[in-house]
Write a protein that holds these residues in place. Sequence first.
Motif, PDB file in Angstrom:
ATOM      1  N   ASN A  26       6.978 -10.736  -3.013  1.00  0.00           N
ATOM      2  CA  ASN A  26       5.637 -10.176  -3.080  1.00  0.00           C
ATOM      3  C   ASN A  26       5.540  -8.812  -2.408  1.00  0.00           C
ATOM      4  O   ASN A  26       4.969  -7.871  -2.953  1.00  0.00           O
ATOM      5  N   TRP A  27       6.136  -8.673  -1.227  1.00  0.00           N
ATOM      6  CA  TRP A  27       6.051  -7.385  -0.533  1.00  0.00           C
ATOM      7  C   TRP A  27       6.917  -6.338  -1.215  1.00  0.00           C
ATOM      8  O   TRP A  27       6.549  -5.150  -1.248  1.00  0.00           O
ATOM      9  N   LYS A  30       4.804  -5.200  -4.163  1.00  0.00           N
ATOM     10  CA  LYS A  30       3.674  -4.339  -3.802  1.00  0.00           C
ATOM     11  C   LYS A  30       4.148  -2.915  -3.508  1.00  0.00           C
ATOM     12  O   LYS A  30       3.514  -1.938  -3.917  1.00  0.00           O
ATOM     13  N   THR A  33       5.253  -1.257  -6.772  1.00  0.00           N
ATOM     14  CA  THR A  33       4.095  -0.940  -7.607  1.00  0.00           C
ATOM     15  C   THR A  33       3.397   0.322  -7.118  1.00  0.00           C
ATOM     16  O   THR A  33       3.066   1.206  -7.906  1.00  0.00           O
ATOM     17  N   GLU A  34       3.172   0.410  -5.809  1.00  0.00           N
ATOM     18  CA  GLU A  34       2.515   1.606  -5.263  1.00  0.00           C
ATOM     19  C   GLU A  34       3.384   2.854  -5.529  1.00  0.00           C
ATOM     20  O   GLU A  34       2.875   3.909  -5.913  1.00  0.00           O
ATOM     21  N   ALA A  94       5.123   0.567   3.664  1.00  0.00           N
ATOM     22  CA  ALA A  94       4.839  -0.812   3.242  1.00  0.00           C
ATOM     23  C   ALA A  94       5.564  -1.808   4.141  1.00  0.00           C
ATOM     24  O   ALA A  94       6.664  -1.534   4.625  1.00  0.00           O
TER      25      ALA A  94
ATOM     26  N   THR B  33      -4.746  -0.747 -10.889  1.00  0.00           N
ATOM     27  CA  THR B  33      -3.586  -0.618 -10.004  1.00  0.00           C
ATOM     28  C   THR B  33      -2.853   0.692 -10.254  1.00  0.00           C
ATOM     29  O   THR B  33      -2.496   1.411  -9.312  1.00  0.00           O
ATOM     30  N   GLY B  37      -2.497   4.008  -7.633  1.00  0.00           N
ATOM     31  CA  GLY B  37      -1.131   4.076  -7.103  1.00  0.00           C
ATOM     32  C   GLY B  37      -0.823   5.451  -6.526  1.00  0.00           C
ATOM     33  O   GLY B  37      -1.541   6.417  -6.780  1.00  0.00           O
ATOM     34  N   PHE B  38       0.266   5.518  -5.772  1.00  0.00           N
ATOM     35  CA  PHE B  38       0.709   6.777  -5.151  1.00  0.00           C
ATOM     36  C   PHE B  38      -0.506   7.490  -4.549  1.00  0.00           C
ATOM     37  O   PHE B  38      -0.760   8.651  -4.823  1.00  0.00           O
ATOM     38  N   PRO B 191       0.061   0.083   0.522  1.00  0.00           N
ATOM     39  CA  PRO B 191       0.607  -0.999  -0.326  1.00  0.00           C
ATOM     40  C   PRO B 191       0.256  -2.385   0.204  1.00  0.00           C
ATOM     41  O   PRO B 191       0.590  -2.708   1.341  1.00  0.00           O
ATOM     42  N   GLY B 192      -0.406  -3.165  -0.613  1.00  0.00           N
ATOM     43  CA  GLY B 192      -0.854  -4.475  -0.160  1.00  0.00           C
ATOM     44  C   GLY B 192      -1.928  -4.350   0.898  1.00  0.00           C
ATOM     45  O   GLY B 192      -2.320  -5.337   1.513  1.00  0.00           O
ATOM     46  N   ILE B 194      -1.694  -2.665   3.737  1.00  0.00           N
ATOM     47  CA  ILE B 194      -1.155  -2.728   5.101  1.00  0.00           C
ATOM     48  C   ILE B 194      -0.257  -1.532   5.390  1.00  0.00           C
ATOM     49  O   ILE B 194       0.538  -1.124   4.549  1.00  0.00           O
ATOM     50  N   VAL B 195      -0.386  -0.991   6.609  1.00  0.00           N
ATOM     51  CA  VAL B 195       0.470   0.109   7.052  1.00  0.00           C
ATOM     52  C   VAL B 195       1.506  -0.419   8.033  1.00  0.00           C
ATOM     53  O   VAL B 195       1.167  -1.021   9.045  1.00  0.00           O
ATOM     54  N   SER B 196       2.738  -0.156   7.706  1.00  0.00           N
ATOM     55  CA  SER B 196       3.837  -0.634   8.540  1.00  0.00           C
ATOM     56  C   SER B 196       4.341   0.449   9.476  1.00  0.00           C
ATOM     57  O   SER B 196       4.979   0.159  10.481  1.00  0.00           O
TER      58      SER B 196
ATOM     59  N   GLU D 178      12.177 -18.655  -3.242  1.00  0.00           N
ATOM     60  CA  GLU D 178      12.334 -17.593  -4.242  1.00  0.00           C
ATOM     61  C   GLU D 178      13.784 -17.505  -4.715  1.00  0.00           C
ATOM     62  O   GLU D 178      14.045 -17.191  -5.874  1.00  0.00           O
TER      63      GLU D 178
END
Lengths: 291, 291, 291, 291
Positions: A26-27, A30, A33-34, A94, B33, B37-38, B191-192, B194-196, D178
């Motif tokens: 899933n991650w 995502k 996709t972005e 992400a 989506t 995106g981007f 993305p999703g 959330i910022v990592s 998965e």
Amino acid sequence: MKIDDTYAEAFPVFVSRVIVTAATRNWALKAATEATGFATSCIGCAAEAGIDIYLPPGETPDGRPGYSILICTQKKDKLKEQLIERIGECILTAPTTATFNGLTEAPEKLPVKLHFFGDGFEHQVKVGDRSCWAIPIMGGEFITEEEFGVVKGVGGGNIFIMGENQMAALTAAEVAAERIETISGAVLSFPGGIVSSGSKVGSRKYAKFMKASTNEAYCPSLRDKVPDSKVPPGIGAVYELIIDGVDVKAIETAMRGAIRAACTIPGVKMISAGNYGGKLGPYQFKLHSIL
Amino acid sequence: MKIDDTYAEAFPVFVSRVIVTAATRNWALKAATEATGFATSCIGCAAEAGIDIYLPPGETPDGRPGYSILICTQKKDKLKEQLIERIGECILTAPTTATFNGLTEAPEKLPVKLHFFGDGFEHQVKVGDRSCWAIPIMGGEFITEEEFGVVKGVGGGNIFIMGENQMAALTAAEVAAERIETISGAVLSFPGGIVSSGSKVGSRKYAKFMKASTNEAYCPSLRDKVPDSKVPPGIGAVYELIIDGVDVKAIETAMRGAIRAACTIPGVKMISAGNYGGKLGPYQFKLHSIL
Amino acid sequence: MKIDDTYAEAFPVFVSRVIVTAATRNWALKAATEATGFATSCIGCAAEAGIDIYLPPGETPDGRPGYSILICTQKKDKLKEQLIERIGECILTAPTTATFNGLTEAPEKLPVKLHFFGDGFEHQVKVGDRSCWAIPIMGGEFITEEEFGVVKGVGGGNIFIMGENQMAALTAAEVAAERIETISGAVLSFPGGIVSSGSKVGSRKYAKFMKASTNEAYCPSLRDKVPDSKVPPGIGAVYELIIDGVDVKAIETAMRGAIRAACTIPGVKMISAGNYGGKLGPYQFKLHSIL
Amino acid sequence: MKIDDTYAEAFPVFVSRVIVTAATRNWALKAATEATGFATSCIGCAAEAGIDIYLPPGETPDGRPGYSILICTQKKDKLKEQLIERIGECILTAPTTATFNGLTEAPEKLPVKLHFFGDGFEHQVKVGDRSCWAIPIMGGEFITEEEFGVVKGVGGGNIFIMGENQMAALTAAEVAAERIETISGAVLSFPGGIVSSGSKVGSRKYAKFMKASTNEAYCPSLRDKVPDSKVPPGIGAVYELIIDGVDVKAIETAMRGAIRAACTIPGVKMISAGNYGGKLGPYQFKLHSIL
């Protein structure tokens, strides 16, 4: 069901393939996709990009689930810039992601210096035999290679799916796109893989400011209003798949699979393809030869 | 569970809201989506954009399922350009879609002249009481309004979620993002959601060419290596939600819901927020006041 | 588009509503899906069951994301048994879940003694003002109420969607099902909410051993082969939505929304409904009155 | 990370493999999901069933996208009954589906007479070299084989994933599941593939009426309350994967892939497996030998 005796005309593009992995499928999806968003056509977007294939856990450099994506541009410099921006803005940010070069055998590589984001806190690590950087981030560490292979690939492979109404043509396009989802080296850059609004170069009426406009010859609602309509009688909708790939073979495999899949849907009447008398590019994919 | 006694600092952005409908939820989602995106951060992308809320069949101007999306930029001209490009490249091209203004009460509207794509074959139609254009395309007709409301909204609302390890913090961020998915007027552009990899302005070591770099004070792996770490003991990962919204109230509602949702996940230890002494912008969202 | 001047005939069922929550929406959905699986029709399954609506974080008893599901049977004892089995086998076993009574105002409640699974290690807890049991399990604790409201609801509300070909009718059924997904108190128990193979009671040819068989009057491929076909000319496919609900109003709301949604799809020609001269049950939902 | 020096104990089951195809991947998935629902454990369900692998368009008997599913029971008669009921209630009723025997090389086949539903209107057709029935239904025709291979497979292959908290263990279980999703011949019958509430045979306290109860030795919250806890210090949650497969090799491949995938998640501390001194069954899968 008729397969039109015509060909798809395509052109050269520069292509890189990025493997995006993450803690879970899933991650990875995502992030992929972005990173491939807002990238349908080089006419209006900075790149054409799409998701290539799913790579289950165990089939990636770090053993985690992932997706390969293709990023395509018409100039090589632009490709380098797009790799930096799309990885930097959409994958590095992400959760739990890592990125690896997906074209290890390409002789030419583009340098993509992501480690500077680490501001000196980054360090080099090995993932298998790949030299990578580990960049400290809030979520942990972002692992990435910094050289990505580039090849001269093919852009604009295509098929037209003509159906007796919108839902027949669209469902056929959907299942054709699903076929291509599992073919390595070929991507569909448009939303859901499908083009609803094919265009011609320039414009009849608004030529001063429009670089492209609707391709009226393929609009079912204009069939009786334009002199040169290419919409056969009984066709209610036309959808196009536009395929970018790492080489000619990937495009052929994708076109073949897509046509066969589309033909399983009741209400599909004809498969055709788009070409422009050689003005668009040097590649020709004849439908009758491919099948 | 500790809620840090601090505040999120945010800044003004120009925001438009586009309602994307399609034959089915799936096609509306795919178009929304691609169009968002981007578009994670205005630092490296042309806009910040995200999906706002799902609108079931019957709750949209044309009765079909849809999504509202927000597109945000720091300059108004850029917003007009991004509306044209993102609708033109990513929604007009997508199967069965239509687009409508999602901020009908905004006094100011941006003209987004999509009908030129119709090359003279387009015609005007009413959808309810909305004046729209119907543009003939291969898949049928693309219906769209051509004026989109613009408001001065808020960018950069945020929370930091700190967990005892990566999966606790990440799952909390995921469920917080799920909360915001149903709050109208607020989006997460990353993305999703959330910022990592939170960043600081500029760079210590690579200042000559890096506009932003990792925010080492919030990197758990650097806790013992930097003098001013803001990572408390026992924290293994930090994820950030960055929220853009149509107004202050949408940001507050989103932050409140997100914090409450995050706190349901075992292993979450602290909620904090990012601020920059007023350098980033005039809005302050105090965590203790919001809850 | 024609709305047939007919009615759907429906019958009483016993209904319970279970709220399933989990750490994330995804886990709540997986548990709800398993618990409502193999539950299409009381003819061949032990219950009819389906997912009612999504409840975002903050709108459930424990603040976590969830889904409400309906479980329906023709006898009350069977309902109690199915609640125990479906919660015990499919939700208790699923990661991070909890279950709550979704019909708190129903005067009658069924005892569902799940706490015995705890083998004496279980203990009572309060979730808000609800009395629950906390059962130690490998993943942590399973929290559940033990009394579930039961009401006399309605089974077998229905519409028939007739399209010029399979994909038109199917897409219309899909979007109609999407409409019902957000209507509280009504569920579709068949796969994806859609029935492809309507049946009649008994059998012409295999009457000795078949309780039900294909309803040839509604089979497009038999239109010219059976004397009493109810398939109008030009119809290529018929799909049915069968709706179970907590009361008459839920069925009406669902039928109305479903019909309107179905009518947005090009290629849909007629909406009808199934009835059996009062043999099936006492409820009648007239299409022309509902809209 | 520790791999416990132990083994998974498993038992023989009868297994059939059904290939479910449909017009699109989505419809095949919906039918496969319904047909394998309410089928977690033979203790409380009529069968154990799960989705095996995705088969893209072109890799199925009819060229359409599909899924193979496994249905497992302890008695052969029960398997025949479950095939009839689950195909008849959950796949025949689903839009655009067809079903084919997924174990063509099995010497023994179970007759599954679905064509009687056609009430005499059905006719025989060939799909490639397979003899099938075409049954007229409302949506068109349902195509199916009527003999399904049965083999003696293996039920109850398993691993325990122990993590420092719930989300670490759960995410590891998710990614392990998965991995198994793409391994042919092995399925996970529990929701999302994961067991949250492992059980022991019988009950200490409620022995008179409980056939199974919580396995307190593996409950982290009871670690200090039971004399024989098998939960090591520092473990906050334990999740189990239970694997059914067509043969020993499928179980081994699935266990190996699952363990490796689980070990990529930070916060996972130990992998173990469940065994019962030979009381459960004759198969033993030693973790140290498998890796």
